[in-house]
Design a protein around this motif. Structure first.
Motif, PDB file in Angstrom:
ATOM      1  N   MET A   6       0.838  -1.206   0.000  1.00  0.00           N
ATOM      2  CA  MET A   6       0.000   0.000   0.000  1.00  0.00           C
ATOM      3  C   MET A   6       0.869   1.250   0.000  1.00  0.00           C
ATOM      4  SD  MET A   6      -3.367   0.460   2.427  1.00  0.00           S
ATOM      5  CE  MET A   6      -2.886   1.978   3.189  1.00  0.00           C
ATOM      6  N   VAL A   7       0.397   2.260  -0.682  1.00  0.00           N
ATOM      7  CA  VAL A   7       1.170   3.498  -0.764  1.00  0.00           C
ATOM      8  C   VAL A   7       1.174   4.228   0.586  1.00  0.00           C
ATOM      9  CG1 VAL A   7      -0.813   4.815  -1.623  1.00  0.00           C
ATOM     10  CG2 VAL A   7       1.479   5.633  -2.100  1.00  0.00           C
ATOM     11  N   ARG A   8       2.376   4.776   0.959  1.00  0.00           N
ATOM     12  CA  ARG A   8       2.486   5.497   2.224  1.00  0.00           C
ATOM     13  C   ARG A   8       1.878   6.894   2.069  1.00  0.00           C
ATOM     14  NH1 ARG A   8       6.318   7.970   6.060  1.00  0.00           N
ATOM     15  NH2 ARG A   8       7.358   9.091   4.365  1.00  0.00           N
ATOM     16  N   LYS A   9       1.262   7.397   3.135  1.00  0.00           N
ATOM     17  CA  LYS A   9       0.661   8.737   3.086  1.00  0.00           C
ATOM     18  C   LYS A   9       1.548   9.734   3.802  1.00  0.00           C
ATOM     19  CE  LYS A   9      -2.909   7.116   0.971  1.00  0.00           C
ATOM     20  NZ  LYS A   9      -4.224   6.923   1.537  1.00  0.00           N
ATOM     21  N   ILE A  10       1.651  10.940   3.264  1.00  0.00           N
ATOM     22  CA  ILE A  10       2.431  11.965   3.944  1.00  0.00           C
ATOM     23  C   ILE A  10       1.537  13.153   4.312  1.00  0.00           C
ATOM     24  CG2 ILE A  10       4.564  11.276   2.768  1.00  0.00           C
ATOM     25  CD1 ILE A  10       4.299  13.899   1.129  1.00  0.00           C
TER      26      ILE A  10
ATOM     27  N   GLU B 130       2.553   9.147  -1.118  1.00  0.00           N
ATOM     28  CA  GLU B 130       3.969   9.446  -1.316  1.00  0.00           C
ATOM     29  C   GLU B 130       4.444   9.130  -2.740  1.00  0.00           C
ATOM     30  OE1 GLU B 130       6.741   7.077   1.007  1.00  0.00           O
ATOM     31  OE2 GLU B 130       7.867   8.911   1.447  1.00  0.00           O
ATOM     32  N   ASP B 131       5.305   9.976  -3.253  1.00  0.00           N
ATOM     33  CA  ASP B 131       5.956   9.807  -4.573  1.00  0.00           C
ATOM     34  C   ASP B 131       4.999   9.907  -5.770  1.00  0.00           C
ATOM     35  OD1 ASP B 131       8.185   9.431  -3.075  1.00  0.00           O
ATOM     36  OD2 ASP B 131       8.432   7.301  -3.550  1.00  0.00           O
ATOM     37  N   ARG B 132       3.802  10.435  -5.529  1.00  0.00           N
ATOM     38  CA  ARG B 132       2.857  10.558  -6.639  1.00  0.00           C
ATOM     39  C   ARG B 132       2.713  12.005  -7.062  1.00  0.00           C
ATOM     40  NH1 ARG B 132       3.506   5.600  -5.810  1.00  0.00           N
ATOM     41  NH2 ARG B 132       1.784   4.133  -5.627  1.00  0.00           N
TER      42      ARG B 132
ATOM     43  N   GLU C  70      -5.644  15.798 -16.093  1.00  0.00           N
ATOM     44  CA  GLU C  70      -6.305  15.117 -14.981  1.00  0.00           C
ATOM     45  C   GLU C  70      -6.204  13.602 -15.096  1.00  0.00           C
ATOM     46  OE1 GLU C  70     -10.161  16.710 -13.672  1.00  0.00           O
ATOM     47  OE2 GLU C  70      -9.814  18.339 -15.104  1.00  0.00           O
ATOM     48  N   PHE C  71      -6.090  13.117 -16.336  1.00  0.00           N
ATOM     49  CA  PHE C  71      -6.008  11.671 -16.538  1.00  0.00           C
ATOM     50  C   PHE C  71      -4.599  11.148 -16.289  1.00  0.00           C
ATOM     51  CE2 PHE C  71      -9.543  13.161 -19.145  1.00  0.00           C
ATOM     52  CZ  PHE C  71     -10.560  12.361 -18.633  1.00  0.00           C
ATOM     53  N   LEU C  72      -3.630  12.056 -16.322  1.00  0.00           N
ATOM     54  CA  LEU C  72      -2.226  11.639 -16.210  1.00  0.00           C
ATOM     55  C   LEU C  72      -1.758  11.549 -14.768  1.00  0.00           C
ATOM     56  CD1 LEU C  72      -0.725  14.055 -18.886  1.00  0.00           C
ATOM     57  CD2 LEU C  72      -1.176  11.624 -19.172  1.00  0.00           C
ATOM     58  N   VAL C  73      -2.485  12.227 -13.871  1.00  0.00           N
ATOM     59  CA  VAL C  73      -2.003  12.339 -12.500  1.00  0.00           C
ATOM     60  C   VAL C  73      -2.713  11.383 -11.555  1.00  0.00           C
ATOM     61  CG1 VAL C  73      -1.285  14.740 -12.741  1.00  0.00           C
ATOM     62  CG2 VAL C  73      -3.637  14.211 -12.053  1.00  0.00           C
ATOM     63  N   HIS C  74      -2.139  11.255 -10.368  1.00  0.00           N
ATOM     64  CA  HIS C  74      -2.647  10.335  -9.368  1.00  0.00           C
ATOM     65  C   HIS C  74      -3.863  10.905  -8.643  1.00  0.00           C
ATOM     66  CE1 HIS C  74      -1.467   6.643  -7.304  1.00  0.00           C
ATOM     67  NE2 HIS C  74      -2.055   7.163  -6.248  1.00  0.00           N
ATOM     68  N   GLY C  75      -3.823  12.237  -8.451  1.00  0.00           N
ATOM     69  CA  GLY C  75      -4.914  12.880  -7.731  1.00  0.00           C
ATOM     70  C   GLY C  75      -5.226  14.254  -8.280  1.00  0.00           C
ATOM     71  N   VAL C  76      -6.464  14.694  -8.082  1.00  0.00           N
ATOM     72  CA  VAL C  76      -6.877  16.016  -8.559  1.00  0.00           C
ATOM     73  C   VAL C  76      -7.627  16.746  -7.449  1.00  0.00           C
ATOM     74  CG1 VAL C  76      -8.276  17.298 -10.228  1.00  0.00           C
ATOM     75  CG2 VAL C  76      -7.120  15.192 -10.945  1.00  0.00           C
TER      76      VAL C  76
ATOM     77  N   ARG D 193      -6.275   8.271  -6.451  1.00  0.00           N
ATOM     78  CA  ARG D 193      -6.187   6.816  -6.597  1.00  0.00           C
ATOM     79  C   ARG D 193      -5.719   6.184  -5.296  1.00  0.00           C
ATOM     80  NH1 ARG D 193      -2.683   7.317 -11.979  1.00  0.00           N
ATOM     81  NH2 ARG D 193      -4.308   7.964 -13.421  1.00  0.00           N
ATOM     82  N   GLU D 194      -6.142   4.972  -5.047  1.00  0.00           N
ATOM     83  CA  GLU D 194      -5.729   4.184  -3.872  1.00  0.00           C
ATOM     84  C   GLU D 194      -6.092   4.846  -2.549  1.00  0.00           C
ATOM     85  OE1 GLU D 194      -1.533   2.515  -4.413  1.00  0.00           O
ATOM     86  OE2 GLU D 194      -1.585   4.154  -5.837  1.00  0.00           O
ATOM     87  N   ALA D 195      -7.114   5.691  -2.525  1.00  0.00           N
ATOM     88  CA  ALA D 195      -7.471   6.334  -1.255  1.00  0.00           C
ATOM     89  C   ALA D 195      -8.976   6.455  -1.106  1.00  0.00           C
ATOM     90  CB  ALA D 195      -6.834   7.713  -1.176  1.00  0.00           C
TER      91      ALA D 195
END
Ligand SMILES: Nc1ncnc2c1ncn2[C@@H]1O[C@H](COP(=O)(O)OP(=O)(O)OP(=O)(O)O)[C@@H](O)[C@H]1O
Ligand SMILES: [Mg+2]
Length: 252
Positions: free
Chosen positions: A1-5, A22-24, A194-200, A222-224
């Motif tokens: 799972m992705v870490r949250k910052i 993290e890292d997105r 918007e389609f290229l990124v992890h979050g908007v 994504r993933e949240a």
């Protein structure tokens, strides 16, 4: 799972499901004066002093001196952070002006994508070097909207945006990238980025009953498990604060 910052913005961690992944790459969309630059700077500043994560601000539309003096009013001393080796400002405005001037001088070159492509590649190289130099974990690119002047041709601009976002995703840093949206209504067309990124995240000003309210919404992460509601936020001398549990308009 992705870490949250931690986002460093009051109320935002809760909204995005526990912090930024993290890292997105996260896209922050908003009209002029919405507070995009302030929010991104707050994310960097709190990152440096509350999370020991160094940061870099890549500016496509304002100079370093302007940025520093603007941020002073919130008590964010980026000059000191820079002296401590925890922060770097990359002024990409001049680079694009020089490049534009060159294009005027060498009309031939302006017709080929190569010359322009090089400048995005160069920016990424500079960024990569700085990330290594100060061991940065957070990066801002403010604002993609300024690329319009650099790349008047829509296809060229799209190529630049795709390259920039894809490169950021590979750098091992958490990035916020800002852009503008002129028109906001009940329905709108999604921007390609918007389609290229992890979050908007969308920041806007709403008008109702003669008053205006600033409102923010997490459109995608994504993933949240996010709170997708449109909620109020404020800007004051402490920066930006979001109120996830407050109604958008006070009942009369
Ligand atoms: N101390 C303050 N108290 C209240 N509001 C403030 C304060 N400082 C700035 N603002 C508000 O913040 C907004 C500017 O924020 P910011 O520069 O981050 O916006 P932006 O979205 O980056 O705009 P632009 O598209 O012009 O770059 C303005 O609307 C201004 O009224
Ligand atoms: Mg701005």
């Amino acid at each position: 799972m992705v870490r949250k910052i931690a986002t460093g913005i009051g109320g935002l961690d809760e909204l995005v499901g526990g912090g930024f992944p993290e890292d997105r790459v996260i896209l922050v969309i908003g009209g002029p004066g919405a507070g995009k630059t302030i929010m991104c700077s707050q994310f960097l500043y709190k990152g440096i002093y509350e999370n020991q994560e160094n940061g870099i601000f890549v500016s496509l539309d304002e100079s370093k001196d302007h940025f520093y003096s603007e941020m002073e009013q919130f008590g964010w001393d980026f000059r000191k952070a820079e002296e401590e080796g925890k922060f770097a400002f990359i002024d990409a405005t001049r680079m694009s002006q020089v490049a534009m001037l060159k294009e005027k001088l060498y009309k031939e070159e302006s017709r080929s994508l190569r010359g322009k492509q090089l400048s995005i590649d160069r920016l990424i190289e500079d960024l990569q070097a700085k990330i290594r130099q100060i061991n940065a974990k957070r990066v801002i690119v403010d604002t993609l909207a300024a690329l319009v002047y650099r790349f008047p041709d829509a296809i060229e601009k799209r190529t630049a945006v795709v390259d920039l976002i894809e490169s950021l995703a590979d750098l091992g840093v958490t990035s916020l990238v800002t852009t503008e949206l002129g028109y906001l209504g009940l329905e709108r067309n999604a921007l390609e980025e918007e389609f290229l990124v992890h979050g908007v995240i969308m920041m806007q000003t709403l008008f109702s009953g003669g008053t205006t309210t600033r409102a923010i919404q997490v459109e995608k992460m994504r993933e949240a498990k996010v709170n997708p509601s449109l909620v109020p936020y404020s800007i004051d001398r402490n920066g930006i604060e979001i109120f996830p549990n407050m109604p958008l308009f006070e009942g009369k």
